[in-house]
Structure formats: C-alpha cells, structure tokens
Design a protein around this motif. Structure first.
Motif, PDB file in Angstrom:
ATOM      1  N   MET A   1       0.815  -1.182   0.000  1.00 20.37           N
ATOM      2  CA  MET A   1       0.000   0.000   0.000  1.00 20.37           C
ATOM      3  C   MET A   1       0.863   1.251   0.000  1.00 20.37           C
ATOM      4  SD  MET A   1      -3.207  -1.037   2.409  1.00 20.37           S
ATOM      5  CE  MET A   1      -2.542  -2.402   3.320  1.00 20.37           C
ATOM      6  N   VAL A   2       1.954   1.207   0.776  1.00 23.22           N
ATOM      7  CA  VAL A   2       2.850   2.360   0.804  1.00 23.22           C
ATOM      8  C   VAL A   2       3.482   2.551  -0.568  1.00 23.22           C
ATOM      9  CG1 VAL A   2       4.971   3.293   1.815  1.00 23.22           C
ATOM     10  CG2 VAL A   2       3.269   2.188   3.281  1.00 23.22           C
ATOM     11  N   LYS A   3       3.844   1.457  -1.197  1.00 18.54           N
ATOM     12  CA  LYS A   3       4.435   1.550  -2.537  1.00 18.54           C
ATOM     13  C   LYS A   3       3.434   2.160  -3.534  1.00 18.54           C
ATOM     14  CE  LYS A   3       8.482  -0.114  -1.757  1.00 18.54           C
ATOM     15  NZ  LYS A   3       9.601   0.808  -1.662  1.00 18.54           N
ATOM     16  N   LEU A   4       2.165   1.814  -3.396  1.00 15.25           N
ATOM     17  CA  LEU A   4       1.150   2.414  -4.268  1.00 15.25           C
ATOM     18  C   LEU A   4       1.119   3.925  -4.063  1.00 15.25           C
ATOM     19  CD1 LEU A   4      -1.784  -0.122  -3.817  1.00 15.25           C
ATOM     20  CD2 LEU A   4      -0.396   0.218  -5.874  1.00 15.25           C
ATOM     21  N   TYR A   5       1.175   4.353  -2.804  1.00 16.61           N
ATOM     22  CA  TYR A   5       1.188   5.780  -2.490  1.00 16.61           C
ATOM     23  C   TYR A   5       2.442   6.448  -3.069  1.00 16.61           C
ATOM     24  CZ  TYR A   5       1.567  10.092   0.161  1.00 16.61           C
ATOM     25  OH  TYR A   5       1.715  11.413   0.513  1.00 16.61           O
ATOM     26  N   GLU A   6       3.584   5.788  -2.913  1.00 19.95           N
ATOM     27  CA  GLU A   6       4.833   6.339  -3.439  1.00 19.95           C
ATOM     28  C   GLU A   6       4.828   6.414  -4.960  1.00 19.95           C
ATOM     29  OE1 GLU A   6       7.756   3.803  -1.616  1.00 19.95           O
ATOM     30  OE2 GLU A   6       7.805   5.030   0.209  1.00 19.95           O
ATOM     31  N   ASN A   7       3.974   5.601  -5.587  1.00 19.54           N
ATOM     32  CA  ASN A   7       3.842   5.631  -7.047  1.00 19.54           C
ATOM     33  C   ASN A   7       2.644   6.474  -7.484  1.00 19.54           C
ATOM     34  OD1 ASN A   7       6.101   4.050  -7.872  1.00 19.54           O
ATOM     35  ND2 ASN A   7       5.056   2.267  -7.058  1.00 19.54           N
ATOM     36  N   SER A  23      -6.162   7.367   8.458  1.00 19.33           N
ATOM     37  CA  SER A  23      -5.173   7.540   9.523  1.00 19.33           C
ATOM     38  C   SER A  23      -4.242   6.332   9.626  1.00 19.33           C
ATOM     39  CB  SER A  23      -5.851   7.823  10.860  1.00 19.33           C
ATOM     40  OG  SER A  23      -6.676   6.753  11.240  1.00 19.33           O
ATOM     41  N   ALA A  24      -4.765   5.130   9.427  1.00 15.03           N
ATOM     42  CA  ALA A  24      -3.907   3.935   9.447  1.00 15.03           C
ATOM     43  C   ALA A  24      -2.899   3.996   8.303  1.00 15.03           C
ATOM     44  CB  ALA A  24      -4.742   2.670   9.348  1.00 15.03           C
ATOM     45  N   LEU A  25      -3.366   4.345   7.129  1.00 13.59           N
ATOM     46  CA  LEU A  25      -2.469   4.452   5.977  1.00 13.59           C
ATOM     47  C   LEU A  25      -1.426   5.533   6.218  1.00 13.59           C
ATOM     48  CD1 LEU A  25      -1.602   3.619   3.157  1.00 13.59           C
ATOM     49  CD2 LEU A  25      -3.322   5.210   2.246  1.00 13.59           C
ATOM     50  N   ASP A  26      -1.847   6.681   6.746  1.00 10.40           N
ATOM     51  CA  ASP A  26      -0.904   7.764   7.037  1.00 10.40           C
ATOM     52  C   ASP A  26       0.179   7.311   8.007  1.00 10.40           C
ATOM     53  OD1 ASP A  26      -2.304   9.486   5.391  1.00 10.40           O
ATOM     54  OD2 ASP A  26      -3.363  10.473   7.041  1.00 10.40           O
ATOM     55  N   ARG A  27      -0.213   6.545   9.035  1.00  2.00           N
ATOM     56  CA  ARG A  27       0.742   6.054  10.028  1.00  2.00           C
ATOM     57  C   ARG A  27       1.739   5.101   9.367  1.00  2.00           C
ATOM     58  NH1 ARG A  27      -2.759   4.721  13.382  1.00  2.00           N
ATOM     59  NH2 ARG A  27      -2.999   2.553  12.777  1.00  2.00           N
ATOM     60  N   TRP A  28       1.265   4.215   8.514  1.00  3.83           N
ATOM     61  CA  TRP A  28       2.163   3.287   7.828  1.00  3.83           C
ATOM     62  C   TRP A  28       3.131   4.031   6.917  1.00  3.83           C
ATOM     63  CZ3 TRP A  28      -2.357  -0.360   6.162  1.00  3.83           C
ATOM     64  CH2 TRP A  28      -2.806  -1.051   7.292  1.00  3.83           C
ATOM     65  N   GLY A  36      11.789   2.953   7.605  1.00  2.00           N
ATOM     66  CA  GLY A  36      11.818   1.879   6.622  1.00  2.00           C
ATOM     67  C   GLY A  36      11.187   0.603   7.132  1.00  2.00           C
ATOM     68  N   SER A  37      10.519   0.699   8.292  1.00  2.00           N
ATOM     69  CA  SER A  37       9.949  -0.487   8.931  1.00  2.00           C
ATOM     70  C   SER A  37       8.502  -0.229   9.307  1.00  2.00           C
ATOM     71  CB  SER A  37      10.750  -0.822  10.186  1.00  2.00           C
ATOM     72  OG  SER A  37      10.175  -1.903  10.872  1.00  2.00           O
ATOM     73  N   ALA A  40       6.130  -2.102  15.292  1.00  2.00           N
ATOM     74  CA  ALA A  40       5.973  -1.145  16.394  1.00  2.00           C
ATOM     75  C   ALA A  40       7.310  -0.906  17.086  1.00  2.00           C
ATOM     76  CB  ALA A  40       4.940  -1.659  17.382  1.00  2.00           C
ATOM     77  N   GLU A  41       8.066  -1.961  17.295  1.00  2.00           N
ATOM     78  CA  GLU A  41       9.339  -1.836  17.998  1.00  2.00           C
ATOM     79  C   GLU A  41      10.281  -0.869  17.295  1.00  2.00           C
ATOM     80  OE1 GLU A  41      13.055  -4.645  19.426  1.00  2.00           O
ATOM     81  OE2 GLU A  41      11.138  -5.563  18.962  1.00  2.00           O
ATOM     82  N   ASP A  42      10.336  -0.919  15.988  1.00  2.00           N
ATOM     83  CA  ASP A  42      11.227  -0.039  15.227  1.00  2.00           C
ATOM     84  C   ASP A  42      10.743   1.403  15.187  1.00  2.00           C
ATOM     85  OD1 ASP A  42      12.846  -2.197  14.654  1.00  2.00           O
ATOM     86  OD2 ASP A  42      11.935  -2.567  12.692  1.00  2.00           O
ATOM     87  N   ASN A  43       9.478   1.629  15.476  1.00  2.00           N
ATOM     88  CA  ASN A  43       8.899   2.962  15.337  1.00  2.00           C
ATOM     89  C   ASN A  43       8.528   3.623  16.660  1.00  2.00           C
ATOM     90  OD1 ASN A  43       8.701   3.486  12.357  1.00  2.00           O
ATOM     91  ND2 ASN A  43       7.853   1.436  12.494  1.00  2.00           N
ATOM     92  N   ARG A  44       9.041   3.096  17.770  1.00  2.00           N
ATOM     93  CA  ARG A  44       8.771   3.706  19.075  1.00  2.00           C
ATOM     94  C   ARG A  44       9.616   4.964  19.254  1.00  2.00           C
ATOM     95  NH1 ARG A  44       8.935  -2.019  21.509  1.00  2.00           N
ATOM     96  NH2 ARG A  44       6.741  -2.557  21.431  1.00  2.00           N
ATOM     97  N   THR A  45       9.057   5.919  19.997  1.00  2.00           N
ATOM     98  CA  THR A  45       9.813   7.121  20.328  1.00  2.00           C
ATOM     99  C   THR A  45      10.850   6.780  21.394  1.00  2.00           C
ATOM    100  OG1 THR A  45       8.342   7.795  22.117  1.00  2.00           O
ATOM    101  CG2 THR A  45       7.806   8.589  19.882  1.00  2.00           C
ATOM    102  N   LYS A  46      11.782   7.684  21.595  1.00  2.00           N
ATOM    103  CA  LYS A  46      12.791   7.495  22.624  1.00  2.00           C
ATOM    104  C   LYS A  46      12.128   7.310  23.990  1.00  2.00           C
ATOM    105  CE  LYS A  46      16.648   9.811  24.838  1.00  2.00           C
ATOM    106  NZ  LYS A  46      17.322  11.084  25.032  1.00  2.00           N
TER     107      LYS A  46
END
Length: 64
Positions: A1-7, A23-28, A36-37, A40-46
C-alpha cells in the motif's frame, strides 16, 4: 500500500480499495518514511523505549 502511495496513487483510493482508514495508511506511510519499517518496535519514540526499559527493570518501583 505504501508503494502504491509512493507511485502516486491517492491516499483516498488506497484506503477505499483496501478498506482501511486514512489515519492507518498515514501512520504506515510515516513509519516507512522514518525508519523503513512497519513494526511497532522499530517505530517507538525514545520516551516509549525508556518506559519499556524501566518496566523491565526489576529494581524499578512505581511512585515510591
């Protein structure tokens, strides 16, 4: 889906086609652009990471 948006497919078209919220799509999209991930683990704030680390610490006590 992100690739579709990028295209250049519109967010509204993607959300409608895959029956997800904008909102789900925006978050992804945001997560993918930032790390690039999608995990959830890769996208947590400090701060979120620090809280989780504190919760794992057996010597940490809440409010004492």
């Amino acid at each position: 889906m992100v690739k579709l948006y990028e295209n250049d497919k519109s967010r509204a078209d993607i959300a409608r086609e895959y029956e997800i919220t904008n909102s789900a799509l925006d978050r992804w999209i945001k997560n993918h652009q930032n790390t690039g991930s999608f995990t959830a683990e890769d996208n947590r704030t400090k701060e979120e990471k620090e809280i989780l680390d504190l919760r794992k610490d057996p010597t940490f006590t809440y409010g004492e």
